[in-house]
Design a protein around this motif. Sequence first.
Motif, short mmCIF file in Angstrom:
data_model
loop_
_atom_site.label_atom_id
_atom_site.label_comp_id
_atom_site.label_asym_id
_atom_site.label_seq_id
_atom_site.Cartn_x
_atom_site.Cartn_y
_atom_site.Cartn_z
N GLY A 285 0.79 -1.22 0.00
CA GLY A 285 0.00 0.00 0.00
C GLY A 285 0.82 1.27 0.00
N LYS A 286 2.16 1.16 -0.07
CA LYS A 286 3.00 2.35 -0.08
C LYS A 286 3.15 2.87 -1.51
N GLN A 287 3.11 4.18 -1.65
CA GLN A 287 3.27 4.77 -2.97
C GLN A 287 4.75 4.77 -3.34
N LYS A 288 5.05 4.29 -4.53
CA LYS A 288 6.43 4.19 -4.97
C LYS A 288 6.81 5.41 -5.78
N THR A 289 8.08 5.79 -5.64
CA THR A 289 8.65 6.87 -6.42
C THR A 289 9.61 6.29 -7.44
N VAL A 290 9.46 6.66 -8.70
CA VAL A 290 10.35 6.19 -9.76
C VAL A 290 11.44 7.24 -9.96
N TYR A 291 12.70 6.84 -9.73
CA TYR A 291 13.83 7.73 -9.91
C TYR A 291 14.56 7.34 -11.19
N GLN A 292 14.76 8.31 -12.07
CA GLN A 292 15.60 8.08 -13.25
C GLN A 292 16.96 8.68 -12.96
N THR A 293 18.00 7.87 -13.14
CA THR A 293 19.34 8.26 -12.71
C THR A 293 20.34 8.10 -13.86
N LEU A 294 21.48 8.71 -13.67
CA LEU A 294 22.62 8.43 -14.53
C LEU A 294 23.20 7.07 -14.16
N SER A 295 24.12 6.59 -14.96
CA SER A 295 24.74 5.30 -14.67
C SER A 295 25.47 5.37 -13.34
N PRO A 296 25.39 4.29 -12.53
CA PRO A 296 26.05 4.32 -11.21
C PRO A 296 27.56 4.39 -11.34
N LYS A 297 28.17 5.09 -10.38
CA LYS A 297 29.63 5.22 -10.32
C LYS A 297 30.13 4.62 -9.02
N LEU A 298 31.30 4.03 -9.09
CA LEU A 298 31.88 3.35 -7.93
C LEU A 298 32.37 4.36 -6.91
N LEU A 299 31.94 4.21 -5.66
CA LEU A 299 32.42 5.03 -4.55
C LEU A 299 33.53 4.33 -3.78
#
Length: 667
Positions: free
Chosen positions: A520-534
């Motif tokens: 029942g929780k509303q989801k947020t769709v995040y569009q991101t750049l490609s992940p970078k290694l930290l």
Amino acid sequence: MKGRSCWEPRTIRSLCKSRCLSKLNQDDSGDEEPTSQSDRSEIQGTLKILVSKLDDLSTCNDLIAKHGAALQRSLSELEGLKVPLEGGEKIKAVNERATLFRITSNAMINACRDFLDLAETHCRRLQRALQYEREQRTHLEETIEQLAKQHNSLERAWREAPTHASSTPSAPTTGQGSERVNKEDASDEDEDTEYFDAMEDSHAFITVTATDSTQHRRSQSNLSGASGGQASDWNQDDHMSPSCNDVSGKELLPRRQRRTHIPDKPNYSLNLWSIMKNCIGKELSKIPMPVNFNEPLSMLQRLTEDLEYHELLDKAARCESSLEQMCLVAAFSVSSYSTTVHRTAKPFNPLLGETYELDRLEEFGYRSLCEQVSHHPPAAAHHVISQRGWTLWQEITIASKFRGKYLSIMPLGAIHLQFHSSGNHYVWRKVTSTVHNIIVGKLWIDQSGDIEIVNNRTKETCQLKFSPYSYFSRDVPRKVTGVVADSGGQAHYILSGTWDDKMESAKIIQSSRGGSGSEGKQKTVYQTLSPKLLWKKYPLPENAENMYHFSALALTLNEPEDGVALTDSRLRPDQRLMEEGRWDEANSEKQRLEEKQRAVRRRREAEATDALDEECDYDSGRDYERYQPLWFHQRRDSVTGETNFVYRGGYWESKEREDWSMCPDIF
């Protein structure tokens, strides 16, 4: 476009219905589902155990029948003897009870045999049902993921349609941005899409990785406003700004050659029950344990191991963006757990007043000092200062709860980190560590819980979730996810990885509200750049499995050094003897040190009692001064409001003077 991007509800229902019918038909026909080799071996092992137990029961039944028959014969002979009437009735009653006992034992054996037959008959059907449930779950997840991809494609098509552009003349448009998305573009995005599970204690979200073409279009529009800035301001080659990647602070080559190995761990057998049976009813922290359960490091040295990846803080100190700095601080907080994945042995409990220094000023620009400031409850204070622009301090109290099959270790206390140039002050707390299979089985460690990192200057936050291991979960083991948000609660970065391997960050360029999830929780769709290694874990040294799984830093922590304080952990004799493989001598020395510490505590308690008794006499009364650590004193923290121990200074000055006359004799 419509035929590719839209799924009709009837199509989905018919697909699911056909899958379900085919599964049910397979179950009714008795066909076996493919099971893994481990599942089959586990089933066979269970059946073998049941068969062996049934054989034992059959043997007992035979013995009962044999001795029961002999007993009845004896009773029959007694009935034939001339005995008083009352004695004959008692013998007859005993004979009847013996008969009933034999009948009952036979019934028990038959019931056990029927149970084994039933378990063997239905075992495969239960396995098919479990496999069917797993496949249904996988199918639902794939369907939801596909629907999210289609939703994203439709949203892009709607935003970039010519009708939408003409109806909103105020929005900036370009020739490329006004084109419809073709099928090839949508296909590429489907391949690059990634999804992250929602955090339980925060808003649910799904992450979609943008393609290169999508990044180019969004850099020319105002669609990146959800991330707090234009996507073109972001360095697409590296998530960190040029100041973060500046190599001017790169570590120098060490001036001293540190050791790379220690003596191999001896293979001594240990009878756990012989120790535990003498500890029943005693407090866990007061149980004398042999060094067989330890590793040749103290808790102060394990605390210092948090600095294994100090270069993350060096890099964070050069960041101009506080949000980018937060990502690196979060990676540093996760990296401190990477050394625990194979480290199931217990560190030595420090003696009251014991210290440990790690002077890496010439090599890496920092100095670290730990001191045991309390014994009951055990508490250690830690202070680190770096010439590369940061200071870290913490006071950690360990609370543990034994829950039968596992032991929960809960570090209490806040960790503070301050950067000198910006004044950013970060505060967070550690998660719960759990040691499983305490009594039976192979020991293994898991980390679980939530970490909230707060920048008290800017009020920016990072929510990290350490997912507990679950046998039925399809997630990667030791998974960590997180969201970095500004003071207004708007998300800017997604963090993901595992606490034993690596952490990555991805910058958010677009966010939108999705549908409700299963809970029942509303989801947020995040569009991101490609992940970078930290952060990426260093490989363990060669032969680490025989050296207590120590990392390269851990191998050097107990290396003898000149000029350290007389209370330094390197000078502790039982720990040194254990490292050298002389465990019997180490156990004797450990008992001597613990008894010496108890004697000092009893004398201190007696002095406190005498001072309390003299308080009634105001003329001759005196104040009793409790134990005070040498290098730390208690102060109220202005950020957390807690009273904790902070560094008072003077240690490194005493080291330069080579004056340790103030140190107590604890060894």
